[in-house]
Design a protein around this motif. Structure first.
Motif, mmCIF file in Angstrom:
data_model
loop_
_atom_site.group_PDB
_atom_site.id
_atom_site.type_symbol
_atom_site.label_atom_id
_atom_site.label_comp_id
_atom_site.label_asym_id
_atom_site.label_seq_id
_atom_site.Cartn_x
_atom_site.Cartn_y
_atom_site.Cartn_z
ATOM 1 N N UNK B 22 0.818 -1.222 0.000
ATOM 2 C CA UNK B 22 0.000 0.000 0.000
ATOM 3 C C UNK B 22 0.852 1.273 0.000
ATOM 4 N N UNK B 23 2.016 1.203 0.672
ATOM 5 C CA UNK B 23 2.744 2.451 0.928
ATOM 6 C C UNK B 23 4.028 2.668 0.136
ATOM 7 N N UNK B 24 4.626 1.607 -0.407
ATOM 8 C CA UNK B 24 5.904 1.835 -1.099
ATOM 9 C C UNK B 24 5.833 1.426 -2.569
ATOM 10 N N UNK B 25 6.763 1.983 -3.338
ATOM 11 C CA UNK B 25 6.757 1.744 -4.783
ATOM 12 C C UNK B 25 7.722 0.637 -5.205
ATOM 13 N N UNK B 26 8.742 0.387 -4.360
ATOM 14 C CA UNK B 26 9.671 -0.709 -4.666
ATOM 15 C C UNK B 26 10.404 -1.105 -3.393
ATOM 16 N N UNK B 27 11.089 -2.242 -3.483
ATOM 17 C CA UNK B 27 11.820 -2.761 -2.321
ATOM 18 C C UNK B 27 13.303 -2.874 -2.631
ATOM 19 N N UNK B 28 14.103 -2.627 -1.598
ATOM 20 C CA UNK B 28 15.530 -2.947 -1.690
ATOM 21 C C UNK B 28 15.768 -4.126 -0.752
ATOM 22 N N UNK B 29 16.406 -5.153 -1.266
ATOM 23 C CA UNK B 29 16.591 -6.384 -0.488
ATOM 24 C C UNK B 29 18.077 -6.638 -0.274
ATOM 25 N N UNK B 30 18.452 -6.779 1.000
ATOM 26 C CA UNK B 30 19.852 -7.100 1.300
ATOM 27 C C UNK B 30 20.134 -8.545 0.905
ATOM 28 N N UNK B 31 21.147 -8.718 0.083
ATOM 29 C CA UNK B 31 21.447 -10.030 -0.482
ATOM 30 C C UNK B 31 21.582 -11.100 0.597
ATOM 31 N N UNK B 32 20.895 -12.222 0.387
ATOM 32 C CA UNK B 32 21.083 -13.417 1.210
ATOM 33 C C UNK B 32 21.437 -14.552 0.270
ATOM 34 N N UNK B 33 22.399 -15.378 0.640
ATOM 35 C CA UNK B 33 22.856 -16.413 -0.294
ATOM 36 C C UNK B 33 21.862 -17.546 -0.492
ATOM 37 N N UNK B 34 20.961 -17.725 0.447
ATOM 38 C CA UNK B 34 20.007 -18.824 0.384
ATOM 39 C C UNK B 34 18.756 -18.393 -0.385
ATOM 40 N N UNK B 35 18.582 -18.979 -1.562
ATOM 41 C CA UNK B 35 17.482 -18.553 -2.419
ATOM 42 C C UNK B 35 16.112 -18.881 -1.816
ATOM 43 N N UNK B 36 16.062 -19.948 -1.022
ATOM 44 C CA UNK B 36 14.791 -20.272 -0.355
ATOM 45 C C UNK B 36 14.394 -19.173 0.621
ATOM 46 N N UNK B 38 15.264 -16.051 0.344
ATOM 47 C CA UNK B 38 14.853 -14.914 -0.488
ATOM 48 C C UNK B 38 13.396 -15.089 -0.913
ATOM 49 N N UNK B 39 13.094 -16.301 -1.335
ATOM 50 C CA UNK B 39 11.739 -16.597 -1.808
ATOM 51 C C UNK B 39 10.721 -16.412 -0.682
ATOM 52 N N UNK B 40 11.109 -16.891 0.516
ATOM 53 C CA UNK B 40 10.198 -16.766 1.657
ATOM 54 C C UNK B 40 9.963 -15.298 2.005
ATOM 55 N N UNK B 41 11.022 -14.505 1.955
ATOM 56 C CA UNK B 41 10.895 -13.080 2.306
ATOM 57 C C UNK B 41 10.110 -12.304 1.250
ATOM 58 N N UNK B 42 10.460 -12.543 -0.003
ATOM 59 C CA UNK B 42 9.935 -11.675 -1.065
ATOM 60 C C UNK B 42 8.729 -12.239 -1.804
ATOM 61 N N UNK B 43 8.379 -13.480 -1.491
ATOM 62 C CA UNK B 43 7.259 -14.116 -2.176
ATOM 63 C C UNK B 43 6.028 -13.233 -2.331
ATOM 64 N N UNK B 44 5.570 -12.589 -1.246
ATOM 65 C CA UNK B 44 4.341 -11.798 -1.356
ATOM 66 C C UNK B 44 4.463 -10.566 -2.266
ATOM 67 N N UNK B 45 5.705 -10.217 -2.618
ATOM 68 C CA UNK B 45 5.889 -8.958 -3.353
ATOM 69 C C UNK B 45 6.279 -9.140 -4.818
ATOM 70 N N UNK B 46 6.790 -10.338 -5.140
ATOM 71 C CA UNK B 46 7.297 -10.523 -6.501
ATOM 72 C C UNK B 46 6.164 -10.404 -7.510
#
Lengths: 266, 271
Positions: B22-36, B38-46
């Motif tokens: 609702x409030x932001x236009x994009x996300x900056x994500x601090x790199x994590x080596x584990x793709x799973x 990343x998927x868990x964190x960013x899933x709702x936004x991709x």
């Protein structure tokens, strides 16, 4: 000017406070160790000693902050800012860390801080807070002994302890100036490792006595009630049922095995 | 493409994806080596919000090249989220077996420009995405220098053909500590190279200014932000928050502040 030499010197300076002392006291030895050309050594000598100290403190603090700070923050807060900086530099001089090894050094660091606590009453107070943080860290990493059978037991990874400061104060860690006046007030704390961090609760002496006797043992409902009744009678603040119910609802008391009926059926 | 007002993703936002959407236009994500992870964190936004990736441990200013496995993991993440760009710090933090979490400012010399530019170019080619480099705070710099900090950054941008992630708070703090004019600094940077901003609150402890990523972006930082928005092509702001943070609600005030400046210079975003 060689970037490799500069980076090697700067990174080593960042983690070795003794190296900056050596740089100014015996520059030629540093020049030889780091293969610096004359003009590189002259440039290094333009660095200010106080800036290097601030740099070393900053690096140590940031590395500590990365993972380990929650385990030592109360203890560190009892030292003045300048003392903290000095102690951090002293510690990393003794325990050189080419990588971030703070998590492996928490107990060593708390012991180091306890050795540096000075003054009678203030020193005792510092040592008590440090003892609390050491207890939190150590007790929650100690694995439970295997308990066999069925019944009721204190949940795994639960520890209780008593300190000479109020439990709430130790848990919050927001130490005010009144802290010395409160030293000597017996406080009781329960800690439980939840798999990711340590949950801390202030408890009273009744629960402390009950849990202290119960940890690591398996009870039938009846045995548990007998134990609780003895304590409830002693403190006269609650019934045995109330005591068990509260701990059961909080997940501190758990059933183990399949036979167990709810303790409420006792 | 990422643009507008964004937020640096933090675990405290996990339970309120709808608020972020609702409030932001994009996300900056601090790199994590584990793709799973990343998927868990960013899933709702991709697919709903553009994502940019912020890397923190490649030490592109080191003479030694970045660790291969870290570079490969970064590419996996960037590809997975289809990152608009990838950012790193213009600094070094590693030599031999020593690695620290701090970002040390490079010596402002031609050799450092050459080394950093090569690593940035190589990485940019490998990732197949634009790289932007962040200016870091520093209390100590190598005393012998050929360029000012701003001139050094400009030369790296041009040599590596990369963009600038301008941390406005870092710029402000450095300008106070090292007593230089931040506007002169900004005028040195090519206007078309400023791609993204970092904005955060800072604190002062025992007389020392600390880039502590707290709430409440300083008005002087916002003044500089306005200058940047008025004088460069920058079209993306990220709010960084690591302290005084329990839920996304804690950053709403800073989001509104940045939104007002963004809209003043770029107009309202279509969302």
């Amino acid at each position: 000017m060689s970037l490799q030499q500069i980076q090697s010197l700067m990174l080593n300076l960042s983690i070795k406070p003794q190296l900056s002392n050596q740089l100014f006291a015996d520059p030629s030895s540093v020049q030889a160790s780091y293969d610096l050309a004359d003009h590189e050594l002259q440039a290094a000598l333009q660095l200010q000693a106080r800036d290097l100290e601030a740099f070393q403190t900053h690096v140590a603090l940031k590395r500590l902050n990365r993972l380990a700070m929650p385990y030592v923050t109360r203890s560190l807060s009892l030292f003045s800012s300048s003392s903290r900086a000095r102690l951090l530099r002293e510690f990393v001089t003794i325990h050189e860390m080419k990588q971030n090894f703070w998590m492996q050094n928490i107990i060593t660091f708390l012991d180091f801080l306890a050795d540096k606590a000075t003054g009678d009453k203030h020193g005792d107070l510092q040592r008590e807070v440090i003892a609390f943080e050491k207890w939190v860290y150590e007790s929650c990493r100690a694995t439970d002994e295997e308990v066999s059978g069925t019944g009721l037991r204190v949940a795994s990874r639960v520890r209780v302890a008593t300190f000479q400061l109020p439990g709430e104060l130790l848990i919050d860690g927001k130490f005010q100036e009144a802290l010395p006046e409160l030293f000597g007030t017996q406080g009781f704390v329960l800690a439980q490792w939840n798999g990711a961090e340590v949950d801390l609760y202030e408890i009273d002496s009744g629960y402390y006595d009950f849990l202290k006797q119960g940890i690591g043992r398996m009870f039938t409902s009846q045995e548990l009630l007998v134990l609780a009744e003895g304590i409830a009678v002693r403190y006269e603040e609650r019934t045995a049922h109330e005591m068990i119910e509260e701990l059961y609802e909080a997940g501190i008391l758990v059933t183990h095995g399949k036979e167990v009926k709810s303790w409420l059926e006792v | 493409m990422a643009r507008g007002v964004g937020i640096g993703y933090r675990s405290q936002f996990t339970n309120t994806p709808e608020l972020l959407l609702q409030h932001v236009d994009f996300l900056e994500y601090n790199q994590r080596p584990n793709l799973e992870a990343v998927q868990a964190d960013l899933g709702p936004f991709l697919g709903k919000l553009p994502v940019v990736i912020h890397s923190i441990n490649l030490s592109l200013g080191s003479v030694e090249p970045p660790a291969e496995q870290r570079v490969e993991a970064l590419k996996r993440t960037a590809d997975f989220v289809n990152a608009s760009w990838v950012s790193e710090h213009l600094s070094y933090s590693r030599v031999g077996d020593i690695e620290i979490e701090n970002f040390i400012a490079l010596p402002y010399t031609d050799e450092a420009i050459e080394v950093a530019s090569k690593h940035i170019l190589d990485l940019q080619n490998f990732l197949g995405r634009p790289m932007i480099m962040e200016n870091v705070t520093h209390h100590i710099t190598w005393p012998v220098k050929q360029y000012s900090e701003a001139e050094f950054i400009k030369r790296v941008m041009l040599s590596a053909d990369c963009g600038l992630l301008l941390d406005v708070t870092n710029l402000y703090l450095n300008s106070v500590v090292h007593k230089y004019d931040p506007i002169e600094y900004l005028k040195t940077i090519p206007r078309d190279r400023v791609v993204q901003l970092h904005l955060a609150g800072h604190t002062e402890t025992d007389g020392e200014l600390v880039d502590s990523h707290v709430g409440g972006i300083d008005p002087k930082v916002m003044e500089l932000t306005e200058w940047v928005m008025d004088n460069t092509s920058c079209d993306a702001m990220i709010i960084e928050r690591d302290n005084q943070l329990e839920t996304f609600n804690d950053v709403l005030e800073d989001v509104a502040l940045c939104r007002s400046v963004y809209q003043k210079y770029r107009g309202a975003m279509e969302r």
